[in-house]
Design a protein around this motif. Sequence first.
Motif, PDB file in Angstrom:
ATOM      1  N   ALA A  74      60.337  39.166  33.535  1.00  0.00           N
ATOM      2  CA  ALA A  74      59.478  39.523  32.398  1.00  0.00           C
ATOM      3  C   ALA A  74      59.977  38.796  31.150  1.00  0.00           C
ATOM      4  CB  ALA A  74      59.498  41.029  32.180  1.00  0.00           C
ATOM      5  N   CYS A  75      59.120  37.928  30.616  1.00  0.00           N
ATOM      6  CA  CYS A  75      59.474  37.172  29.414  1.00  0.00           C
ATOM      7  C   CYS A  75      58.353  37.399  28.409  1.00  0.00           C
ATOM      8  CB  CYS A  75      59.525  35.679  29.705  1.00  0.00           C
ATOM      9  SG  CYS A  75      60.276  35.251  31.282  1.00  0.00           S
ATOM     10  N   HIS A  76      58.626  38.056  27.310  1.00  0.00           N
ATOM     11  CA  HIS A  76      57.509  38.228  26.377  1.00  0.00           C
ATOM     12  C   HIS A  76      57.283  36.924  25.630  1.00  0.00           C
ATOM     13  CE1 HIS A  76      59.450  38.832  22.352  1.00  0.00           C
ATOM     14  NE2 HIS A  76      60.430  39.440  22.991  1.00  0.00           N
ATOM     15  N   MET A  77      56.001  36.583  25.459  1.00  0.00           N
ATOM     16  CA  MET A  77      55.701  35.290  24.837  1.00  0.00           C
ATOM     17  C   MET A  77      55.212  35.460  23.405  1.00  0.00           C
ATOM     18  SD  MET A  77      52.363  34.041  26.965  1.00  0.00           S
ATOM     19  CE  MET A  77      51.061  35.175  27.421  1.00  0.00           C
ATOM     20  N   ASP A  78      55.124  36.701  22.922  1.00  0.00           N
ATOM     21  CA  ASP A  78      54.686  36.880  21.530  1.00  0.00           C
ATOM     22  C   ASP A  78      55.870  36.744  20.580  1.00  0.00           C
ATOM     23  OD1 ASP A  78      55.622  39.327  22.762  1.00  0.00           O
ATOM     24  OD2 ASP A  78      54.948  40.434  21.024  1.00  0.00           O
ATOM     25  N   GLN A  79      55.554  36.515  19.321  1.00  0.00           N
ATOM     26  CA  GLN A  79      56.569  36.390  18.272  1.00  0.00           C
ATOM     27  C   GLN A  79      56.179  37.313  17.117  1.00  0.00           C
ATOM     28  OE1 GLN A  79      54.850  32.295  17.387  1.00  0.00           O
ATOM     29  NE2 GLN A  79      55.761  32.686  15.395  1.00  0.00           N
ATOM     30  N   ILE A  80      57.145  37.668  16.285  1.00  0.00           N
ATOM     31  CA  ILE A  80      56.806  38.474  15.118  1.00  0.00           C
ATOM     32  C   ILE A  80      56.044  37.613  14.119  1.00  0.00           C
ATOM     33  CG2 ILE A  80      58.630  40.183  15.395  1.00  0.00           C
ATOM     34  CD1 ILE A  80      60.341  38.672  13.427  1.00  0.00           C
ATOM     35  N   GLY A  81      55.106  38.214  13.430  1.00  0.00           N
ATOM     36  CA  GLY A  81      54.282  37.471  12.478  1.00  0.00           C
ATOM     37  C   GLY A  81      53.329  38.424  11.771  1.00  0.00           C
ATOM     38  N   PHE A  82      52.166  37.925  11.430  1.00  0.00           N
ATOM     39  CA  PHE A  82      51.218  38.722  10.638  1.00  0.00           C
ATOM     40  C   PHE A  82      49.789  38.431  11.064  1.00  0.00           C
ATOM     41  CE2 PHE A  82      54.751  37.056   8.180  1.00  0.00           C
ATOM     42  CZ  PHE A  82      55.374  38.205   7.724  1.00  0.00           C
ATOM     43  N   LEU A  83      48.904  39.356  10.695  1.00  0.00           N
ATOM     44  CA  LEU A  83      47.458  39.110  10.743  1.00  0.00           C
ATOM     45  C   LEU A  83      46.936  39.244   9.314  1.00  0.00           C
ATOM     46  CD1 LEU A  83      46.280  41.238  13.840  1.00  0.00           C
ATOM     47  CD2 LEU A  83      47.002  38.845  13.810  1.00  0.00           C
ATOM     48  N   VAL A  84      45.915  38.475   8.995  1.00  0.00           N
ATOM     49  CA  VAL A  84      45.285  38.626   7.678  1.00  0.00           C
ATOM     50  C   VAL A  84      44.653  40.015   7.610  1.00  0.00           C
ATOM     51  CG1 VAL A  84      43.443  37.797   6.167  1.00  0.00           C
ATOM     52  CG2 VAL A  84      44.815  36.154   7.487  1.00  0.00           C
ATOM     53  N   ARG A  85      44.979  40.767   6.547  1.00  0.00           N
ATOM     54  CA  ARG A  85      44.468  42.138   6.412  1.00  0.00           C
ATOM     55  C   ARG A  85      43.371  42.242   5.364  1.00  0.00           C
ATOM     56  NH1 ARG A  85      46.075  46.056   3.055  1.00  0.00           N
ATOM     57  NH2 ARG A  85      47.955  44.978   2.383  1.00  0.00           N
ATOM     58  N   HIS A  86      43.462  41.369   4.330  1.00  0.00           N
ATOM     59  CA  HIS A  86      42.525  41.505   3.205  1.00  0.00           C
ATOM     60  C   HIS A  86      42.490  40.187   2.429  1.00  0.00           C
ATOM     61  CE1 HIS A  86      40.535  43.352  -0.233  1.00  0.00           C
ATOM     62  NE2 HIS A  86      41.453  42.824  -1.029  1.00  0.00           N
ATOM     63  N   ILE A  87      41.311  39.825   1.969  1.00  0.00           N
ATOM     64  CA  ILE A  87      41.178  38.642   1.102  1.00  0.00           C
ATOM     65  C   ILE A  87      40.727  39.166  -0.253  1.00  0.00           C
ATOM     66  CG2 ILE A  87      39.996  36.425   0.767  1.00  0.00           C
ATOM     67  CD1 ILE A  87      39.374  36.533   3.855  1.00  0.00           C
ATOM     68  N   ASP A  88      41.499  38.886  -1.308  1.00  0.00           N
ATOM     69  CA  ASP A  88      41.125  39.469  -2.609  1.00  0.00           C
ATOM     70  C   ASP A  88      40.156  38.563  -3.372  1.00  0.00           C
ATOM     71  OD1 ASP A  88      42.506  37.577  -4.086  1.00  0.00           O
ATOM     72  OD2 ASP A  88      44.184  38.886  -4.612  1.00  0.00           O
TER      73      ASP A  88
END
Length: 355
Positions: A74-88
Amino acid sequence: MKLLEKLVQTPGVPGREDRVRDLILQQTKGLFDQTHVDAMGSLLCCRKPRPRPRKLQKGSGKSITASPLKVMLACHMDQIGFLVRHIDGKGFLRVQPVGGFDTRNLFARMVTVCTAKEDLPGVLNPGGKPVHLASAEDRKKVPEIEEFVVDLGLPVEQVNKKVRVGDMVVIRASFTQVGNTVVSQCLDNRIACWEAIDAIKKLKYHDCEIWAVFTVQEEIGCRGAGPAAARVQPDVAITLDTTLCCDTPGVPAELAITEQGKGAGLMVMDSSAMTDLKLLEEFEALAKKNKIPVQRTILPRGGTDASTIQRRDMGYRVMTLVCGTRYIHTVTEMVHLVDLYACRDLLVAYLQSAK
Ligand SMILES: [Zn+2]
């Protein structure tokens, strides 16, 4: 190192692992007999046994068992990061973290916003005054993630046209060899993807059936590994991951977890999984026989995909093989080559002997 560099430079936060998955598929052509992408997006790759030709087999002439030992990596292929939540109203982006960055490491970072059509460069910073205008009080404050914004250098109309809520945001960082180490972002956990692929490439014969599983969404609660284990139903599940390596100034020795350059980490337990004792001893014996450096370790807080695999269905035997990583969950994660190669070599030794 070419493959590892490609792996760390390909963005893939939890729920957005498709680019990493495509890269792995493309880089492993001919290595597996079957591949499958499950409903969550994990990539399951099966390699049937490659038994030694009969005349080379030693011993009683016992035939290979009809149902070979099933080993899941089992090798996780995701990384920590972000998703866009709001555009002001001015075109600045607010982000939702997916996985845990320490906000102290997020000042003045170049980022990439991966939109449907193109990858846009941007700058990440907390809102607020620059050092020239900040009071002594302001300067002491560590901002919360909610206060960080991405500046795309574009007018709001263009930002609205290009960017959507849910687009992936990753930090830009280089992959560099530093002394006897490699330094990069997301060595957690692309080194595991590399270890599994490289180990399988090095195998000539093996009696076990290998399931290399590149799991999704580990960084937000080990979500992909359980369903993948339920599909594979392995006899043995080996989770490959990074772990803390706090053998650096300011941390007492008893909290180091691992020491850099002392070899592959055999995780005795972490706060959510217990390594099967027989497997632990088997790995230790193999390391000794093959002169591969290893270190036992216990992680009092934290866990890996082993946590969900171990308790899935009626339970599975798990072993967690880790590589000590300094400055983990920053974009300058550091891994010693001795430790990295020890993990890979131990995996080769295990897969070659498992039956
Ligand atoms: Zn990890």
